[in-house]
Motif scaffolding. Structure first.
Motif, PDB file in Angstrom:
ATOM      1  N   TRP A  17      -8.520   0.446   6.575  1.00  0.00           N
ATOM      2  CA  TRP A  17      -9.770   0.506   5.816  1.00  0.00           C
ATOM      3  C   TRP A  17     -10.436   1.874   5.853  1.00  0.00           C
ATOM      4  O   TRP A  17     -11.002   2.318   4.854  1.00  0.00           O
ATOM      5  CB  TRP A  17     -10.740  -0.571   6.306  1.00  0.00           C
ATOM      6  CG  TRP A  17     -10.236  -1.940   5.991  1.00  0.00           C
ATOM      7  CD1 TRP A  17      -9.618  -2.810   6.851  1.00  0.00           C
ATOM      8  CD2 TRP A  17     -10.252  -2.596   4.726  1.00  0.00           C
ATOM      9  NE1 TRP A  17      -9.259  -3.965   6.202  1.00  0.00           N
ATOM     10  CE2 TRP A  17      -9.637  -3.867   4.883  1.00  0.00           C
ATOM     11  CE3 TRP A  17     -10.722  -2.244   3.460  1.00  0.00           C
ATOM     12  CZ2 TRP A  17      -9.484  -4.763   3.836  1.00  0.00           C
ATOM     13  CZ3 TRP A  17     -10.579  -3.150   2.422  1.00  0.00           C
ATOM     14  CH2 TRP A  17      -9.973  -4.388   2.617  1.00  0.00           C
ATOM     15  N   LEU A  77       0.846  -1.192   0.000  1.00  0.00           N
ATOM     16  CA  LEU A  77       0.000   0.000   0.000  1.00  0.00           C
ATOM     17  C   LEU A  77       0.879   1.238   0.000  1.00  0.00           C
ATOM     18  O   LEU A  77       1.979   1.239   0.567  1.00  0.00           O
ATOM     19  CB  LEU A  77      -0.907   0.019   1.229  1.00  0.00           C
ATOM     20  CG  LEU A  77      -1.921  -1.113   1.353  1.00  0.00           C
ATOM     21  CD1 LEU A  77      -2.656  -1.028   2.681  1.00  0.00           C
ATOM     22  CD2 LEU A  77      -2.910  -1.076   0.201  1.00  0.00           C
ATOM     23  N   VAL A  91     -10.175   1.185  -4.688  1.00  0.00           N
ATOM     24  CA  VAL A  91      -9.142   0.496  -3.897  1.00  0.00           C
ATOM     25  C   VAL A  91      -9.811  -0.563  -3.023  1.00  0.00           C
ATOM     26  O   VAL A  91      -9.376  -1.713  -2.960  1.00  0.00           O
ATOM     27  CB  VAL A  91      -8.321   1.492  -3.048  1.00  0.00           C
ATOM     28  CG1 VAL A  91      -7.364   0.759  -2.115  1.00  0.00           C
ATOM     29  CG2 VAL A  91      -7.558   2.466  -3.939  1.00  0.00           C
ATOM     30  N   ARG A  92     -10.895  -0.182  -2.373  1.00  0.00           N
ATOM     31  CA  ARG A  92     -11.651  -1.131  -1.545  1.00  0.00           C
ATOM     32  C   ARG A  92     -12.202  -2.273  -2.401  1.00  0.00           C
ATOM     33  O   ARG A  92     -12.116  -3.434  -2.021  1.00  0.00           O
ATOM     34  CB  ARG A  92     -12.787  -0.427  -0.803  1.00  0.00           C
ATOM     35  CG  ARG A  92     -13.665  -1.376   0.019  1.00  0.00           C
ATOM     36  CD  ARG A  92     -14.758  -0.653   0.767  1.00  0.00           C
ATOM     37  NE  ARG A  92     -14.224   0.234   1.772  1.00  0.00           N
ATOM     38  CZ  ARG A  92     -13.844  -0.139   2.990  1.00  0.00           C
ATOM     39  NH1 ARG A  92     -13.961  -1.400   3.344  1.00  0.00           N
ATOM     40  NH2 ARG A  92     -13.366   0.720   3.845  1.00  0.00           N
ATOM     41  N   ILE A  96      -4.691  -3.516   7.058  1.00  0.00           N
ATOM     42  CA  ILE A  96      -5.104  -2.537   6.040  1.00  0.00           C
ATOM     43  C   ILE A  96      -5.884  -1.416   6.721  1.00  0.00           C
ATOM     44  O   ILE A  96      -6.832  -1.679   7.461  1.00  0.00           O
ATOM     45  CB  ILE A  96      -5.957  -3.211   4.941  1.00  0.00           C
ATOM     46  CG1 ILE A  96      -5.105  -4.222   4.166  1.00  0.00           C
ATOM     47  CG2 ILE A  96      -6.566  -2.171   4.000  1.00  0.00           C
ATOM     48  CD1 ILE A  96      -5.882  -5.092   3.203  1.00  0.00           C
ATOM     49  N   ARG A 117       0.850   5.510   0.744  1.00  0.00           N
ATOM     50  CA  ARG A 117       0.150   6.688   1.288  1.00  0.00           C
ATOM     51  C   ARG A 117       0.413   7.848   0.331  1.00  0.00           C
ATOM     52  O   ARG A 117       1.551   8.243   0.121  1.00  0.00           O
ATOM     53  CB  ARG A 117       0.623   7.031   2.688  1.00  0.00           C
ATOM     54  CG  ARG A 117      -0.214   8.150   3.319  1.00  0.00           C
ATOM     55  CD  ARG A 117       0.305   8.587   4.674  1.00  0.00           C
ATOM     56  NE  ARG A 117       0.139   7.616   5.720  1.00  0.00           N
ATOM     57  CZ  ARG A 117      -0.910   7.544   6.546  1.00  0.00           C
ATOM     58  NH1 ARG A 117      -1.913   8.384   6.393  1.00  0.00           N
ATOM     59  NH2 ARG A 117      -0.956   6.645   7.492  1.00  0.00           N
ATOM     60  N   PHE A 163      -4.027   9.653   2.162  1.00  0.00           N
ATOM     61  CA  PHE A 163      -4.827   8.431   2.199  1.00  0.00           C
ATOM     62  C   PHE A 163      -4.068   7.297   1.514  1.00  0.00           C
ATOM     63  O   PHE A 163      -3.176   7.532   0.694  1.00  0.00           O
ATOM     64  CB  PHE A 163      -6.186   8.655   1.535  1.00  0.00           C
ATOM     65  CG  PHE A 163      -7.136   9.463   2.384  1.00  0.00           C
ATOM     66  CD1 PHE A 163      -8.102   8.837   3.163  1.00  0.00           C
ATOM     67  CD2 PHE A 163      -7.054  10.849   2.415  1.00  0.00           C
ATOM     68  CE1 PHE A 163      -8.971   9.576   3.953  1.00  0.00           C
ATOM     69  CE2 PHE A 163      -7.911  11.598   3.199  1.00  0.00           C
ATOM     70  CZ  PHE A 163      -8.867  10.957   3.974  1.00  0.00           C
ATOM     71  N   TRP A 164      -4.439   6.079   1.838  1.00  0.00           N
ATOM     72  CA  TRP A 164      -3.764   4.887   1.329  1.00  0.00           C
ATOM     73  C   TRP A 164      -4.389   4.394   0.041  1.00  0.00           C
ATOM     74  O   TRP A 164      -5.605   4.429  -0.123  1.00  0.00           O
ATOM     75  CB  TRP A 164      -3.786   3.778   2.376  1.00  0.00           C
ATOM     76  CG  TRP A 164      -2.929   4.104   3.554  1.00  0.00           C
ATOM     77  CD1 TRP A 164      -3.334   4.700   4.719  1.00  0.00           C
ATOM     78  CD2 TRP A 164      -1.532   3.882   3.684  1.00  0.00           C
ATOM     79  NE1 TRP A 164      -2.263   4.866   5.556  1.00  0.00           N
ATOM     80  CE2 TRP A 164      -1.139   4.363   4.955  1.00  0.00           C
ATOM     81  CE3 TRP A 164      -0.558   3.320   2.855  1.00  0.00           C
ATOM     82  CZ2 TRP A 164       0.174   4.310   5.405  1.00  0.00           C
ATOM     83  CZ3 TRP A 164       0.746   3.258   3.312  1.00  0.00           C
ATOM     84  CH2 TRP A 164       1.101   3.748   4.572  1.00  0.00           C
ATOM     85  N   THR A 165      -3.540   3.900  -0.855  1.00  0.00           N
ATOM     86  CA  THR A 165      -3.989   3.403  -2.144  1.00  0.00           C
ATOM     87  C   THR A 165      -3.105   2.250  -2.591  1.00  0.00           C
ATOM     88  O   THR A 165      -2.117   1.923  -1.936  1.00  0.00           O
ATOM     89  CB  THR A 165      -3.979   4.539  -3.202  1.00  0.00           C
ATOM     90  OG1 THR A 165      -4.635   4.104  -4.382  1.00  0.00           O
ATOM     91  CG2 THR A 165      -2.566   5.008  -3.510  1.00  0.00           C
ATOM     92  N   LEU A 199      -9.374  -4.684  -3.314  1.00  0.00           N
ATOM     93  CA  LEU A 199      -8.931  -5.465  -2.160  1.00  0.00           C
ATOM     94  C   LEU A 199      -9.964  -6.529  -1.794  1.00  0.00           C
ATOM     95  O   LEU A 199      -9.618  -7.687  -1.565  1.00  0.00           O
ATOM     96  CB  LEU A 199      -8.651  -4.546  -0.970  1.00  0.00           C
ATOM     97  CG  LEU A 199      -7.399  -3.668  -1.098  1.00  0.00           C
ATOM     98  CD1 LEU A 199      -7.393  -2.595  -0.015  1.00  0.00           C
ATOM     99  CD2 LEU A 199      -6.135  -4.515  -1.051  1.00  0.00           C
ATOM    100  N   GLU A 254      -9.019   4.668   5.909  1.00  0.00           N
ATOM    101  CA  GLU A 254      -8.145   5.669   5.304  1.00  0.00           C
ATOM    102  C   GLU A 254      -7.819   5.349   3.846  1.00  0.00           C
ATOM    103  O   GLU A 254      -6.813   5.819   3.319  1.00  0.00           O
ATOM    104  CB  GLU A 254      -6.840   5.776   6.097  1.00  0.00           C
ATOM    105  CG  GLU A 254      -7.018   6.203   7.537  1.00  0.00           C
ATOM    106  CD  GLU A 254      -5.693   6.174   8.289  1.00  0.00           C
ATOM    107  OE1 GLU A 254      -4.697   6.700   7.750  1.00  0.00           O
ATOM    108  OE2 GLU A 254      -5.661   5.611   9.389  1.00  0.00           O
ATOM    109  N   LEU A 255      -8.651   4.539   3.185  1.00  0.00           N
ATOM    110  CA  LEU A 255      -8.407   4.229   1.783  1.00  0.00           C
ATOM    111  C   LEU A 255      -8.818   5.419   0.919  1.00  0.00           C
ATOM    112  O   LEU A 255      -9.836   6.060   1.165  1.00  0.00           O
ATOM    113  CB  LEU A 255      -9.161   2.971   1.357  1.00  0.00           C
ATOM    114  CG  LEU A 255      -8.729   1.679   2.051  1.00  0.00           C
ATOM    115  CD1 LEU A 255      -9.554   0.497   1.542  1.00  0.00           C
ATOM    116  CD2 LEU A 255      -7.234   1.420   1.872  1.00  0.00           C
TER     117      LEU A 255
END
Length: 179
Positions: A142, A52, A150-151, A140, A54, A63-65, A154, A144-145
């Motif tokens: 979640w 992942l 992305v969700r 993960i 940031r 945010f995370w991707t 995953l 902060e996606l």
């Protein structure tokens, strides 16, 4: 203005043989087609964890991707996914297979997501990432996606984890990428 420069003017109209209103040059007839952009990326696996990134850039800084971004002219979708992993996570990856193709009309994007694995152990934040990490499923972030897709990727990956033969996914029912 020199003699080689022409004044151009665009007008919204439906060109002959078309069904959509477009910008058409009234001087030369050039039709300016505005089409969706292609984003490509990957779920990168390594030792049971997922890579992942940031985000260090807008939209959704912090945010995370997954490592992903816009394709460039002259590259395949797979090459673009590998380049994005290098740019965002200084990671060399091997593409294993197609995971999903998402359409997000609100932002005029088609997103192509692959399953991949690290080629080696090296990774670190690239210029478009504040941080990178390998996360187990329970690690993960979640909440902060960065993006709905992305969700989707995953969760869809989780549904076929360990399966070698499956049809590529698309948008989950009723989902079109709204935030």
């Amino acid at each position: 203005m020199n003699s080689k420069t022409q004044n151009t003017s665009f007008q919204r109209q439906v060109p002959a043989g078309d069904t959509h209103e477009r910008d058409v040059c009234t001087t030369c007839g050039f039709i300016n087609y505005v089409n969706p952009k292609i984003v490509t990326g990957s779920i990168v696996r390594h030792n049971g964890k997922l890579l992942l990134c940031r985000r260090a850039i807008e939209p959704r800084t912090g945010f995370w991707t997954l490592p992903a971004g816009f394709m460039e002219l002259g590259e395949t979708a797979e090459q673009a996914a590998m380049r994005e992993a290098r740019e965002e996570a200084n990671a060399e990856i091997v593409i294993d297979r197609l995971l999903a193709v998402y359409t997000i009309p609100r932002i005029a994007q088609v997103q192509i997501m692959y399953l991949a694995h690290l080629d080696g152990d090296a990774f670190s934040p690239g210029p478009e990432s504040l941080d990178v990490m390998l996360a187990s499923w329970d690690e993960i972030p979640w909440g902060e996606l960065a993006f709905p897709s992305v969700r989707w990727a995953l969760e869809q990956y989780r549904g076929v984890e360990g399966v070698t033969d499956f049809a590529p996914f698309s948008n989950p029912p009723g989902e079109f990428g709204g935030m």
